[in-house]
Design an enzyme around this catalytic site. Structure first.
Site, mmCIF file in Angstrom:
data_model
loop_
_atom_site.group_PDB
_atom_site.id
_atom_site.type_symbol
_atom_site.label_atom_id
_atom_site.label_comp_id
_atom_site.label_asym_id
_atom_site.label_seq_id
_atom_site.Cartn_x
_atom_site.Cartn_y
_atom_site.Cartn_z
ATOM 1 N N ASP A 4 99.241 60.557 67.554
ATOM 2 C CA ASP A 4 98.969 59.414 66.682
ATOM 3 C C ASP A 4 98.764 58.140 67.494
ATOM 4 O O ASP A 4 97.967 57.276 67.114
ATOM 5 C CB ASP A 4 100.098 59.206 65.672
ATOM 6 N N SER A 38 98.615 60.053 59.883
ATOM 7 C CA SER A 38 99.253 59.137 60.829
ATOM 8 C C SER A 38 100.679 58.804 60.376
ATOM 9 O O SER A 38 101.634 58.900 61.147
ATOM 10 C CB SER A 38 98.401 57.872 60.934
ATOM 11 N N ARG A 48 91.341 54.139 66.278
ATOM 12 C CA ARG A 48 90.923 53.754 64.921
ATOM 13 C C ARG A 48 90.857 52.246 64.768
ATOM 14 O O ARG A 48 89.962 51.702 64.114
ATOM 15 C CB ARG A 48 91.883 54.355 63.883
ATOM 16 N N LYS A 51 104.607 61.092 61.722
ATOM 17 C CA LYS A 51 105.760 60.436 62.363
ATOM 18 C C LYS A 51 107.047 60.686 61.561
ATOM 19 O O LYS A 51 108.106 60.891 62.127
ATOM 20 C CB LYS A 51 105.482 58.938 62.518
ATOM 21 N N HIS A 70 109.269 54.427 53.723
ATOM 22 C CA HIS A 70 108.263 53.812 54.572
ATOM 23 C C HIS A 70 107.370 52.921 53.725
ATOM 24 O O HIS A 70 106.949 53.300 52.640
ATOM 25 C CB HIS A 70 107.411 54.905 55.230
HETATM 26 N N1 URA Z 1 100.365 52.843 59.437
HETATM 27 C C1 URA Z 1 100.301 53.906 60.247
HETATM 28 O O1 URA Z 1 101.280 54.250 60.918
HETATM 29 N N2 URA Z 1 99.148 54.603 60.313
HETATM 30 C C2 URA Z 1 98.062 54.265 59.605
HETATM 31 O O2 URA Z 1 97.071 54.935 59.693
HETATM 32 C C3 URA Z 1 98.139 53.145 58.775
HETATM 33 C C4 URA Z 1 99.314 52.453 58.708
#
Ligand code: URA
Ligand code: CA
Length: 442
Positions: free
Chosen positions: A160, A182, A167, A186, A81
């Site tokens: 999320d 966050s 946010r 995932k 990621h």
């Molecule tokens: N990408 C995400 O999925 N969450 C975050 O908080 C920041 C970047």
């Protein structure tokens, strides 16, 4: 559980209990807690922080707020990621290369929003390619071929979705515990057991300073230890776009060019570094040197390109693009953007370039926008290169001549030049593992 007392405790700087964390995550996922209370709590977390135990509890609660996949594949499901860059196509290089070395790459990706592109949009520029696949089909492709890249389902970590949207509009994105939970919730929900993170540093990155980026990387690696997953993080620079191609079909073309051995450069170097960490994290290699040899072998033999073909075909796409990139969507206007002065290219505003590509149609301004897969640009010069007036700096692939002219002005104002030699952009800063931080010099 009383939401006011949870907010009150965090306001006072207290650590929240697992039960308190579970309660507000549940309320975020099912819509039972109003946005104003969630927003107040997010700001209290942003200001007062969370310790490692709270962050781990938050991550696990968010991961289990929706479906938890546990894909049955032969081997360790590995994912990577990136926290987001411009011209960052490492997934399209890495997924097939790592699969060609025996890895099982289950990659759930997002769409582009704002100035960075999304892997799913890039893949959709391949004629016929399907990126929304049911879980069984996705896992069966990985079992058969070793890799698949699909969009993330709405049932994954729904808490999320609510928290991230809040946010974004409450100035609480830049909080390490909130970012960690966050991103990792995932990944955990998608069933990854080994995860390689590419944490970007520099202007336009989630964390602007190197120190903060390393802190974010360490926090993510620590959660891996808590959660029984193998996580390593690479901190990499984003002073200029990673690849030279920016735009959906153009980035697919660059990935194919790398896998065909036709091109090198920073995108290839960073991909090989991340790929070797993926092989180590999956247990397929026991030293970095061995991992790198395996990847180079997969590149040189064409096995990586063959995997990309198999993956495209399995996902319904036209795999002939791998042998003939002219089958990818093409823009009607090709425009050479020339340097107006002599000098060294000394700086590039990556965010501004990403926004210029978005304005051409390569990205969305709102979720409903359609993207144009063909448009974007190729950077013909990198930071540190000397250019003469009249040299081609960028090749623009535009929908109209007007769009090309408008992009020319935007791109030129994103570049700086100097009369004295300028250093090349640094690519790799640090490798963060459970056992510590290693500085990288490249
Ligand atoms: N990408 C995400 O999925 N969450 C975050 O908080 C920041 C970047
Ligand atoms: Ca990406």
């Amino acid at each position: 559980m009383d939401m006011i007392s949870i907010i009150e405790d965090k306001k006072q700087g207290k650590a929240l209990t697992r039960e308190q964390i579970g309660a507000f995550v549940k309320g975020a996922a099912d819509g039972s807690i109003p946005a104003y209370q969630l927003s107040a709590l997010l700001m209290a977390i942003r200001l007062n922080g969370m310790d490692a135990r709270e962050t781990a509890d938050l991550t696990m609660a968010m991961a289990s707020s929706g479906d938890m996949l546990s894909p049955k594949v032969d081997g360790v499901p590995v994912d990577k990621h990136s926290t987001g860059g411009v011209g960052d196509t490492t997934t399209l290089v890495l997924a097939p290369l790592v699969a060609a070395c025996g890895g099982k790459v289950l990659k759930m990706s997002g769409r582009g929003l704002g100035h960075t592109g999304g892997t799913i949009d890039k893949l959709e520029s391949i004629p016929g390619m399907k990126v929304e696949l049911p879980e069984e089909e996705f896992v069966s492709i990985v079992r058969r071929i070793g890799c698949a890249v699909v969009g993330q389902s709405a049932q994954l970590a729904p808490a999320d979705k609510t928290l991230y949207a809040l946010r974004d509009v409450t100035a609480t994105v830049d909080s390490i515990p909130l970012i960690v939970s966050s991103i990792l919730s995932k990944k955990f929900a998608a069933g990854a057991k080994a995860i390689v993170l590419d944490v970007k540093t520099g202007s336009g990155a989630l964390m602007p300073t190197l120190e903060k980026s390393v802190e974010l990387a360490r926090a993510m690696v620590d959660i891996g230890a808590h959660a029984g997953r193998s996580i390593v993080a690479v901190v990499s620079g984003m002073e200029e776009p990673l690849g030279s191609h920016v735009g959906n079909a153009l980035e697919v073309k660059e990935a194919i060019d790398i896998l065909s051995g036709r091109t090198g450069g920073p995108l290839k170097r960073v991909s090989l570094f991340l790929g070797s960490q993926m092989l180590l994290a999956s247990g397929l290699a026991d030293t970095e040197e061995k991992a790198r040899q395996m990847l180079e072998q997969a590149l040189d033999s064409g096995a990586g390109l063959q995997k990309l073909k198999e993956m495209i075909a399995a996902q319904g796409g036209d795999a002939r693009v791998c042998d003939d990139v002219s089958l990818l969507p093409k823009a009607p206007v090709i425009y050479s953007l020339k340097a107006r002065r002599d000098g060294y290219l000394s700086g590039v505003n990556g965010t501004a370039l990403g926004l210029a590509a978005q304005a051409m149609g390569a990205g969305r301004k709102s979720k409903e926008d359609q993207i144009d897969p063909a448009v974007g640009f190729v950077m013909e010069k990198r930071i540190g290169d000397f250019v003469k007036a009249g040299d081609t700096l960028f090749t623009l692939h535009a929908a109209t001549l007007d769009s090309a002219r408008e992009t020319e002005e935007r791109v030129l104002s994103a570049l700086s030049f100097s009369d004295t030699p300028a250093p090349k952009a640094r690519l790799l800063y640090a490798l963060v593992r459970p056992e510590g931080v290693t500085e990288l010099a490249e």
